[in-house]
Design an enzyme around this catalytic site. Structure first.
Site, PDB file in Angstrom:
ATOM      1  N   LEU A  35      -5.025 -33.265  -9.711  1.00  0.00           N
ATOM      2  CA  LEU A  35      -4.978 -31.946 -10.344  1.00  0.00           C
ATOM      3  C   LEU A  35      -4.864 -32.114 -11.857  1.00  0.00           C
ATOM      4  O   LEU A  35      -4.196 -33.036 -12.334  1.00  0.00           O
ATOM      5  CB  LEU A  35      -3.783 -31.145  -9.811  1.00  0.00           C
ATOM      6  CG  LEU A  35      -3.858 -30.782  -8.324  1.00  0.00           C
ATOM      7  CD1 LEU A  35      -2.568 -30.085  -7.879  1.00  0.00           C
ATOM      8  CD2 LEU A  35      -5.070 -29.890  -8.020  1.00  0.00           C
ATOM      9  N   GLU A  43       3.923 -23.043  -7.088  1.00  0.00           N
ATOM     10  CA  GLU A  43       2.553 -22.794  -6.617  1.00  0.00           C
ATOM     11  C   GLU A  43       2.263 -23.682  -5.407  1.00  0.00           C
ATOM     12  O   GLU A  43       1.655 -23.248  -4.432  1.00  0.00           O
ATOM     13  CB  GLU A  43       1.584 -23.083  -7.772  1.00  0.00           C
ATOM     14  CG  GLU A  43       0.272 -22.326  -7.694  1.00  0.00           C
ATOM     15  CD  GLU A  43      -0.731 -22.939  -6.736  1.00  0.00           C
ATOM     16  OE1 GLU A  43      -1.488 -22.183  -6.088  1.00  0.00           O
ATOM     17  OE2 GLU A  43      -0.761 -24.175  -6.611  1.00  0.00           O
TER      18      GLU A  43
HETATM   19  N1  LIG Z   1      -7.183 -27.055  -7.813  1.00  0.00           N
HETATM   20  C1  LIG Z   1      -7.340 -27.062  -6.502  1.00  0.00           C
HETATM   21  O1  LIG Z   1      -7.011 -26.078  -5.818  1.00  0.00           O
HETATM   22  C2  LIG Z   1      -7.937 -28.267  -5.834  1.00  0.00           C
HETATM   23  C3  LIG Z   1      -8.116 -28.281  -4.441  1.00  0.00           C
HETATM   24  C4  LIG Z   1      -8.682 -29.406  -3.855  1.00  0.00           C
HETATM   25  C5  LIG Z   1      -9.072 -30.486  -4.632  1.00  0.00           C
HETATM   26  N2  LIG Z   1      -8.882 -30.426  -5.964  1.00  0.00           N
HETATM   27  C6  LIG Z   1      -9.326 -31.537  -6.821  1.00  0.00           C
HETATM   28  O2  LIG Z   1     -10.725 -31.670  -6.667  1.00  0.00           O
HETATM   29  C7  LIG Z   1     -11.085 -33.054  -6.761  1.00  0.00           C
HETATM   30  C8  LIG Z   1     -11.764 -33.489  -5.476  1.00  0.00           C
HETATM   31  O3  LIG Z   1     -12.845 -32.627  -5.228  1.00  0.00           O
HETATM   32  P1  LIG Z   1     -14.364 -33.127  -5.156  1.00  0.00           P
HETATM   33  O4  LIG Z   1     -15.224 -31.927  -5.249  1.00  0.00           O
HETATM   34  O5  LIG Z   1     -14.566 -34.224  -6.144  1.00  0.00           O
HETATM   35  O6  LIG Z   1     -14.444 -33.811  -3.722  1.00  0.00           O
HETATM   36  P2  LIG Z   1     -14.247 -33.237  -2.224  1.00  0.00           P
HETATM   37  O7  LIG Z   1     -15.062 -32.020  -2.007  1.00  0.00           O
HETATM   38  O8  LIG Z   1     -12.817 -33.176  -1.896  1.00  0.00           O
HETATM   39  O9  LIG Z   1     -14.847 -34.464  -1.429  1.00  0.00           O
HETATM   40  C9  LIG Z   1     -16.202 -34.782  -1.577  1.00  0.00           C
HETATM   41  C10 LIG Z   1     -16.605 -35.625  -0.404  1.00  0.00           C
HETATM   42  O10 LIG Z   1     -16.374 -34.900   0.807  1.00  0.00           O
HETATM   43  C11 LIG Z   1     -17.466 -35.098   1.700  1.00  0.00           C
HETATM   44  N3  LIG Z   1     -18.171 -33.818   1.830  1.00  0.00           N
HETATM   45  C12 LIG Z   1     -17.988 -32.703   1.089  1.00  0.00           C
HETATM   46  N4  LIG Z   1     -18.777 -31.712   1.513  1.00  0.00           N
HETATM   47  C13 LIG Z   1     -19.469 -32.213   2.567  1.00  0.00           C
HETATM   48  C14 LIG Z   1     -20.435 -31.678   3.452  1.00  0.00           C
HETATM   49  N5  LIG Z   1     -20.822 -30.379   3.338  1.00  0.00           N
HETATM   50  N6  LIG Z   1     -20.948 -32.479   4.426  1.00  0.00           N
HETATM   51  C15 LIG Z   1     -20.536 -33.764   4.558  1.00  0.00           C
HETATM   52  N7  LIG Z   1     -19.617 -34.341   3.740  1.00  0.00           N
HETATM   53  C16 LIG Z   1     -19.097 -33.563   2.765  1.00  0.00           C
HETATM   54  C17 LIG Z   1     -18.296 -36.200   1.089  1.00  0.00           C
HETATM   55  O11 LIG Z   1     -17.654 -37.379   1.511  1.00  0.00           O
HETATM   56  P3  LIG Z   1     -18.427 -38.787   1.676  1.00  0.00           P
HETATM   57  O12 LIG Z   1     -18.763 -39.223   0.290  1.00  0.00           O
HETATM   58  O13 LIG Z   1     -17.396 -39.660   2.343  1.00  0.00           O
HETATM   59  O14 LIG Z   1     -19.625 -38.510   2.528  1.00  0.00           O
HETATM   60  C18 LIG Z   1     -18.092 -35.969  -0.401  1.00  0.00           C
HETATM   61  O15 LIG Z   1     -18.347 -37.117  -1.197  1.00  0.00           O
HETATM   62  C19 LIG Z   1      -9.789 -33.798  -7.037  1.00  0.00           C
HETATM   63  O16 LIG Z   1      -9.632 -33.914  -8.444  1.00  0.00           O
HETATM   64  C20 LIG Z   1      -8.750 -32.878  -6.458  1.00  0.00           C
HETATM   65  O17 LIG Z   1      -7.460 -33.069  -7.046  1.00  0.00           O
HETATM   66  C21 LIG Z   1      -8.324 -29.347  -6.586  1.00  0.00           C
END
Ligand SMILES: NC(=O)c1ccc[n+]([C@@H]2O[C@H](COP(=O)([O-])OP(=O)(O)OC[C@H]3O[C@@H](n4cnc5c(N)ncnc54)[C@H](OP(=O)(O)O)[C@@H]3O)[C@@H](O)[C@H]2O)c1
Length: 233
Positions: A35, A43
């Site tokens: 985050l 929160e």
């Molecule tokens: N502020 C908030 O409320 C909040 C909430 C959640 C996360 N975050 C932040 O967001 C970041 C992570 O998010 P991100 O967008 O980088 O990654 P993410 O969506 O958490 O993960 C991405 C991975 O998930 C898999 N994936 C996602 N959608 C898919 C689909 N439709 N079908 C198949 N596989 C799928 C894939 O994994 P594979 O590569 O293994 O195939 C992809 O590389 C972090 O910094 C975290 O702290 C913030």
């Protein structure tokens, strides 16, 4: 006389999905796999209460599900995952999680799927009657209540494209941070409005989350934030 085979029963409709996210006004949600802001305890406590609380009058043993992308799973410190008192579903194209043996995943309270649709279908079956597909009790799923999409960016995007995504619980962070990951839709901007997203009242928010909120606008340290809910028909 030939008789037509009986029609296959219609599967129940896919359940509604609720996205839950905290974002800056520039829609920033993440930085370097974590985050962007310092820990906001109140929160995070709100997130935990809301995602744990099953719908009113659910059958005993009902749990909500939290569906997340593989990187969001990896962003949770190992000692806090799986997130307790919720069914954790991790979406990854590989179908497996580093450090979790596939046959052990359910025992450890985690369901791994290769798409969001597969996640929702698997939980829908459990939501209907409790999932006994894995045989013995420790690996089967409880009855499922609410389905939350807890991030990250790619999973929010996939969810927003599904008609079952009817609600977003958004915590607006009123301070800007350097971010490399963003929520994919400005709900209050032109596209959000065109796609039918409308901010609800405080009362509707309270009814959905199942608790009274004294003031949706809050402050922790020097960070102001606001608890909001958006819905579409
Ligand atoms: N502020 C908030 O409320 C909040 C909430 C959640 C996360 N975050 C932040 O967001 C970041 C992570 O998010 P991100 O967008 O980088 O990654 P993410 O969506 O958490 O993960 C991405 C991975 O998930 C898999 N994936 C996602 N959608 C898919 C689909 N439709 N079908 C198949 N596989 C799928 C894939 O994994 P594979 O590569 O293994 O195939 C992809 O590389 C972090 O910094 C975290 O702290 C913030």
């Amino acid at each position: 006389m030939s008789t037509a085979p009986p029609a296959a029963p219609m599967p129940p409709p896919r359940p509604h999905l609720t996205l839950i996210v905290a974002a800056t006004q520039n829609l920033g949600i993440g930085k370097n796999g974590t985050l962007p802001w310092p820990s906001l305890k109140s929160e995070m406590a709100y997130f935990a209460r809301v995602t744990k609380r099953p719908p009113h009058a659910s059958p005993p043993g009902t749990k909500n599900a939290v569906i997340m992308g593989r990187k969001t799973w990896e962003s949770i410190p190992p000692k806090f995952r799986p997130l307790k008192d919720r069914v954790n579903v991790v979406v990854t194209s590989s179908g497996r999680l580093a450090g979790v043996k596939p046959e052990k995943a359910r025992e450890q309270g985690v369901v791994v799927t290769t798409s969001l649709e597969e996640a929702v279908d698997c939980l829908r079956a459990a939501g209907e009657k409790g999932d006994k597909s894995m045989g013995d009790a420790p690996t089967s799923l409880p009855p499922i209540g609410k389905l939350f999409i807890i991030g990250g960016s790619s999973l929010y995007r996939a969810a927003l494209d599904l008609p079952q995504a009817k609600r977003v619980l958004l915590t607006k962070i009123y301070k800007e941070y350097d971010c490399d990951t963003f929520f994919p839709l400005d709900l209050e901007g032109e596209e959000g409005k065109r796609r039918g997203w409308v901010k609800t009242s405080k009362q509707e928010l309270e009814e959905f989350v199942g608790e009274d909120i004294e003031d949706t606008r809050m402050k922790e340290g020097d960070v102001e934030f606001e608890l909001c809910m958006f819905e579409r028909g």
